[in-house]
Write a protein that holds these residues in place. Structure first.
Motif, PDB file in Angstrom:
ATOM      1  N   ASN A  91       7.978  20.874  14.339  1.00  0.00           N
ATOM      2  CA  ASN A  91       9.185  21.219  15.098  1.00  0.00           C
ATOM      3  C   ASN A  91      10.457  21.112  14.262  1.00  0.00           C
ATOM      4  N   MET A  92      10.336  20.906  12.957  1.00  0.00           N
ATOM      5  CA  MET A  92      11.552  20.726  12.152  1.00  0.00           C
ATOM      6  C   MET A  92      11.523  21.549  10.866  1.00  0.00           C
ATOM      7  N   GLN A  93      12.705  21.807  10.383  1.00  0.00           N
ATOM      8  CA  GLN A  93      12.917  22.405   9.074  1.00  0.00           C
ATOM      9  C   GLN A  93      13.786  21.430   8.289  1.00  0.00           C
ATOM     10  N   VAL A  94      13.290  20.938   7.172  1.00  0.00           N
ATOM     11  CA  VAL A  94      13.966  19.900   6.390  1.00  0.00           C
ATOM     12  C   VAL A  94      14.608  20.508   5.144  1.00  0.00           C
ATOM     13  N   VAL A  95      15.846  20.067   4.860  1.00  0.00           N
ATOM     14  CA  VAL A  95      16.573  20.513   3.667  1.00  0.00           C
ATOM     15  C   VAL A  95      17.217  19.295   3.005  1.00  0.00           C
ATOM     16  N   PRO A  96      16.840  18.982   1.749  1.00  0.00           N
ATOM     17  CA  PRO A  96      17.488  17.870   1.046  1.00  0.00           C
ATOM     18  C   PRO A  96      18.829  18.306   0.450  1.00  0.00           C
ATOM     19  N   ARG A  97      19.853  17.514   0.662  1.00  0.00           N
ATOM     20  CA  ARG A  97      21.197  17.729   0.099  1.00  0.00           C
ATOM     21  C   ARG A  97      21.957  16.407   0.209  1.00  0.00           C
ATOM     22  N   ASP A  98      23.058  16.300  -0.503  1.00  0.00           N
ATOM     23  CA  ASP A  98      23.934  15.131  -0.393  1.00  0.00           C
ATOM     24  C   ASP A  98      24.883  15.386   0.780  1.00  0.00           C
ATOM     25  N   TYR A  99      24.505  14.953   1.968  1.00  0.00           N
ATOM     26  CA  TYR A  99      25.269  15.264   3.174  1.00  0.00           C
ATOM     27  C   TYR A  99      26.481  14.371   3.392  1.00  0.00           C
ATOM     28  N   ASN A 100      26.537  13.203   2.763  1.00  0.00           N
ATOM     29  CA  ASN A 100      27.689  12.327   2.967  1.00  0.00           C
ATOM     30  C   ASN A 100      28.522  12.130   1.701  1.00  0.00           C
ATOM     31  N   GLY A 101      28.221  12.837   0.617  1.00  0.00           N
ATOM     32  CA  GLY A 101      29.054  12.853  -0.576  1.00  0.00           C
ATOM     33  C   GLY A 101      29.032  11.601  -1.426  1.00  0.00           C
ATOM     34  N   GLU A 102      27.997  10.740  -1.297  1.00  0.00           N
ATOM     35  CA  GLU A 102      27.972   9.523  -2.099  1.00  0.00           C
ATOM     36  C   GLU A 102      27.154   9.651  -3.367  1.00  0.00           C
ATOM     37  N   GLY A 108      18.030  16.279   5.608  1.00  0.00           N
ATOM     38  CA  GLY A 108      18.591  16.797   6.850  1.00  0.00           C
ATOM     39  C   GLY A 108      17.574  17.718   7.485  1.00  0.00           C
ATOM     40  N   ALA A 109      17.568  17.773   8.813  1.00  0.00           N
ATOM     41  CA  ALA A 109      16.596  18.631   9.491  1.00  0.00           C
ATOM     42  C   ALA A 109      17.191  19.210  10.760  1.00  0.00           C
ATOM     43  N   MET A 110      16.820  20.441  11.027  1.00  0.00           N
ATOM     44  CA  MET A 110      17.054  21.039  12.336  1.00  0.00           C
ATOM     45  C   MET A 110      15.775  20.771  13.114  1.00  0.00           C
ATOM     46  N   TYR A 111      15.907  20.083  14.239  1.00  0.00           N
ATOM     47  CA  TYR A 111      14.743  19.701  15.031  1.00  0.00           C
ATOM     48  C   TYR A 111      14.781  20.437  16.359  1.00  0.00           C
ATOM     49  N   TYR A 112      13.665  21.066  16.697  1.00  0.00           N
ATOM     50  CA  TYR A 112      13.554  21.819  17.940  1.00  0.00           C
ATOM     51  C   TYR A 112      12.806  20.987  18.973  1.00  0.00           C
ATOM     52  N   TYR A 113      13.440  20.792  20.122  1.00  0.00           N
ATOM     53  CA  TYR A 113      12.810  20.115  21.255  1.00  0.00           C
ATOM     54  C   TYR A 113      12.379  21.181  22.256  1.00  0.00           C
ATOM     55  N   SER A 114      11.554  20.817  23.203  1.00  0.00           N
ATOM     56  CA  SER A 114      11.123  21.786  24.212  1.00  0.00           C
ATOM     57  C   SER A 114      12.311  22.233  25.066  1.00  0.00           C
ATOM     58  N   GLY A 115      12.195  23.388  25.684  1.00  0.00           N
ATOM     59  CA  GLY A 115      13.242  23.890  26.563  1.00  0.00           C
ATOM     60  C   GLY A 115      14.426  24.507  25.842  1.00  0.00           C
ATOM     61  N   GLY A 116      14.297  24.784  24.564  1.00  0.00           N
ATOM     62  CA  GLY A 116      15.379  25.427  23.828  1.00  0.00           C
ATOM     63  C   GLY A 116      16.414  24.489  23.251  1.00  0.00           C
ATOM     64  N   ARG A 117      16.226  23.181  23.350  1.00  0.00           N
ATOM     65  CA  ARG A 117      17.168  22.209  22.793  1.00  0.00           C
ATOM     66  C   ARG A 117      16.917  22.047  21.299  1.00  0.00           C
TER      67      ARG A 117
END
Length: 146
Positions: A91-102, A108-117
């Motif tokens: 249910n997820m697509q994962v992408v590694p990156r420096d998301y907080n600049g340290e 990071g991942a976009m996670y899909y829950y049931s019902g379109g969430r």
């Protein structure tokens, strides 16, 4: 299982692969998802392996670069463990990156829950290559009414 490093040549080709790490009993290939990044903030990329265990829990294992130009890695260690039922990898697509600049790459991942969430999740990396609990970000609710 063997982790191979294909070191680049100046002419854009690759040298003969180097055996970066090997194990005869690490796990099942179909449950492994690999990501490269500066997870410890070192000068060479490390490897994070998301492992989707058969009992439903998930773990992240970090292979820290041995910091040598030969492409080898230190033995992996478990850098995150999540109880069964919290995430379904499919249910997820994962992408590694420096998301907080340290200076360290995070997951990071976009996670899909049931019902379109859908929800953005981020596991921030520590200097030791371990990952904090997921932090939720942007979220879109279930099915929208017109």
């Amino acid at each position: 299982m063997t982790l191979w490093s294909f070191l680049a040549k100046p002419d854009s080709g690759f040298n003969t692969p180097a055996q970066g790490w090997t194990s005869v009993n690490f796990g099942s290939w179909d449950r492994i998802h690999m990501y490269a990044g500066h997870f410890t903030g070192g000068s060479r990329d490390d490897v994070a392996m998301w492992y989707d265990y058969a009992d439903g829990h998930d773990g992240i294992h970090t292979f820290v670069s041995a910091s040598k130009a030969d492409g080898t890695f230190n033995a992996p260690y478990q850098s995150r463990n999540t109880a069964a039922g919290n995430y379904w990898y499919e249910n997820m697509q994962v992408v590694p990156r420096d998301y907080n600049g340290e200076g360290r790459d995070d997951l990071g991942a976009m996670y899909y829950y049931s019902g379109g969430r859908a929800k953005m999740l981020t596991w921030l990396a520590n200097a030791n290559g371990k990952f904090n609990d997921a932090v939720g970000g942007w979220e879109r609710g279930g099915r929208q009414q017109d």
